[in-house]
Design a protein around this motif. Structure first.
Motif, PDB file in Angstrom:
ATOM      1  N   TYR A  28       0.898  -1.213   0.169  1.00 51.55           N
ATOM      2  CA  TYR A  28       0.018  -0.090  -0.065  1.00 51.55           C
ATOM      3  C   TYR A  28       0.910   1.258   0.104  1.00 51.55           C
ATOM      4  CZ  TYR A  28      -4.315  -2.370   0.472  1.00 51.55           C
ATOM      5  OH  TYR A  28      -5.589  -3.096   0.136  1.00 51.55           O
ATOM      6  N   ASN A  59      -9.490   3.110  -8.176  1.00 51.26           N
ATOM      7  CA  ASN A  59      -9.001   2.696  -6.880  1.00 51.26           C
ATOM      8  C   ASN A  59      -9.757   2.238  -5.829  1.00 51.26           C
ATOM      9  OD1 ASN A  59      -6.764   3.920  -7.645  1.00 51.26           O
ATOM     10  ND2 ASN A  59      -6.994   5.788  -6.666  1.00 51.26           N
ATOM     11  N   ARG A  60     -11.230   2.650  -5.918  1.00 49.83           N
ATOM     12  CA  ARG A  60     -12.211   1.997  -5.277  1.00 49.83           C
ATOM     13  C   ARG A  60     -12.620   0.644  -5.773  1.00 49.83           C
ATOM     14  NH1 ARG A  60     -15.822   5.184  -6.937  1.00 49.83           N
ATOM     15  NH2 ARG A  60     -15.670   6.852  -5.486  1.00 49.83           N
ATOM     16  N   GLY A  63      -9.761  -1.626  -4.453  1.00 56.67           N
ATOM     17  CA  GLY A  63      -9.968  -1.699  -2.782  1.00 56.67           C
ATOM     18  C   GLY A  63     -10.986  -2.793  -2.638  1.00 56.67           C
ATOM     19  N   PRO A  68      -4.296  -2.762  -3.495  1.00 56.34           N
ATOM     20  CA  PRO A  68      -4.045  -1.294  -3.286  1.00 56.34           C
ATOM     21  C   PRO A  68      -4.419  -0.453  -4.347  1.00 56.34           C
ATOM     22  CG  PRO A  68      -2.091  -2.491  -3.705  1.00 56.34           C
ATOM     23  CD  PRO A  68      -3.041  -3.434  -3.641  1.00 56.34           C
ATOM     24  N   PRO A  69      -4.577   0.854  -3.846  1.00 56.55           N
ATOM     25  CA  PRO A  69      -5.017   2.018  -5.184  1.00 56.55           C
ATOM     26  C   PRO A  69      -3.828   2.033  -6.066  1.00 56.55           C
ATOM     27  CG  PRO A  69      -4.472   2.810  -3.066  1.00 56.55           C
ATOM     28  CD  PRO A  69      -4.679   1.699  -2.725  1.00 56.55           C
TER      29      PRO A  69
END
Length: 354
Positions: A28, A59-60, A63, A68-69
């Motif tokens: 991360y 990114n969402r 997740g 990780p983003p």
């Protein structure tokens, strides 16, 4: 256990869990892909907010899958501080001189109407910092008329680009060393990515996500944004239906909607004239006057546009030909190659998502 077994699997159970937890935490903090959007007073807000929604959506989605983003987004302007868009909404930015070239992975210039672009083109700060940022970036480009800024700095010579349909002719005339694709939604030419008007920045951003992360994540983002489809770059800025809709009070809007829903039907002039309640001669004359092309040309364009989308789904040439009303397959192949300069079989190999 063989010597080829991964190191983490050769650890005892307790240590292995601790090791994997440590590695997940470290991942991360790995460097993210930094996206830098260049804006200026009067920029088109959707040129930035649309693509940014795609990247933050990626990114969402990552997740949600336990990953990780990938993206970090940055807004930059020549002077920094608060910058007001053409819609009156202001965004906070960093200044160009505070933007380290080595910290930029993707750089995109937002577009604007001409009255807001002119001060930008006259600002010497752009010629000082922007070429250096472009030179270090993994990829660079623009959304909409932002391409004019890059062209003015000589950064597009010898490249093929896309821009808003209204800016295509002026761009080509002013910068003859730049090849302007007046039809594409977006164009990828090596490190250079350029898109047409406003919402096409979303299409280009989705293509970047598909390249950077995965097509599945790009699809999840498109679904989350309630997009009808992820549009490929080669798709025309104007669909046949949109061409008709932009004609004020088009008397053929309903007919064209029916045509697009029935491409496999008989769509010759006698059939369409009967459906429109007009004589063949009157129908042909009025259709050309309103739409700007003959009924036959319009129907073929609609069929070939639909064929490209079907080919991307990996369908056979025979199936595509039947679905769009261009059977037999030999007729379809001839029409496709005549229009696009490439065989449908090769097009499918290049663009199929399956």
């Amino acid at each position: 256990m063989s010597i080829g077994t991964p190191f983490c699997l050769r650890l005892s159970s307790g240590y292995r869990e601790h090791f994997l937890a440590e590695m997940t935490e470290i991942s991360y903090f790995l460097p993210m892909h930094r996206l830098t959007f260049i804006v200026y007073p009067g920029f088109e807000l959707l040129d930035t907010s649309g693509p940014i929604s795609v990247f933050t959506g990626a990114n969402r989605a990552l997740g949600h899958s336990g990953k990780p983003p990938f993206y970090a987004v940055d807004l930059v302007s020549p002077a920094g501080g608060s910058v007001t868009s053409s819609s009156g909404i202001a965004v906070h930015t960093r200044s160009l001189d505070a933007c380290a070239p080595e910290g930029v992975d993707t750089l995109l210039v937002a577009g604007a109407e001409s009255e807001h672009l002119l001060p930008v083109l006259a600002d010497p700060a752009w010629s000082v910092w922007l070429p250096e940022l472009v030179g270090k970036a993994q990829r660079f480009g623009s959304v909409c008329s932002g391409v004019i800024v890059l062209a003015r700095l000589g950064l597009l010579d010898g490249h093929r680009v896309a821009t808003h349909w209204d800016a295509c002719a002026p761009l080509a005339a002013t910068f003859p060393s730049v090849s302007v694709d007046a039809d594409a939604l977006y164009v990828v030419d090596g490190r250079l990515w350029t898109s047409a008007g406003v919402t096409t920045g979303i299409d280009m951003a989705l293509a970047m996500v598909a390249q950077d992360v995965s097509a599945d994540i790009a699809g999840e983002v498109a679904k989350r944004l309630v997009l009808y489809a992820r549009r490929p770059g080669y798709q025309s800025q104007f669909s046949p239906l949109l061409h008709a809709q932009v004609k004020a009070d088009s008397p053929f809007a309903d007919l064209i909607g029916w045509i697009l829903a029935n491409l496999g039907s008989q769509l010759d002039v006698p059939s369409l004239a009967e459906r429109a309640g007009l004589s063949e001669r009157t129908f042909h004359r009025r259709f050309v006057a309103v739409i700007g092309q003959s009924p036959a040309r319009f129907v073929e364009t609609a069929r070939l546009d639909a064929a490209r989308m079907l080919l991307c789904r990996g369908l056979s040439l025979k199936s595509v030909a039947a679905e769009v009303g261009l059977s037999p397959a030999t007729r379809f192949c001839e029409a496709f190659e005549r229009r696009f300069g490439i065989t449908p079989r090769l097009f499918r190999e290049m663009h199929s998502e399956f």
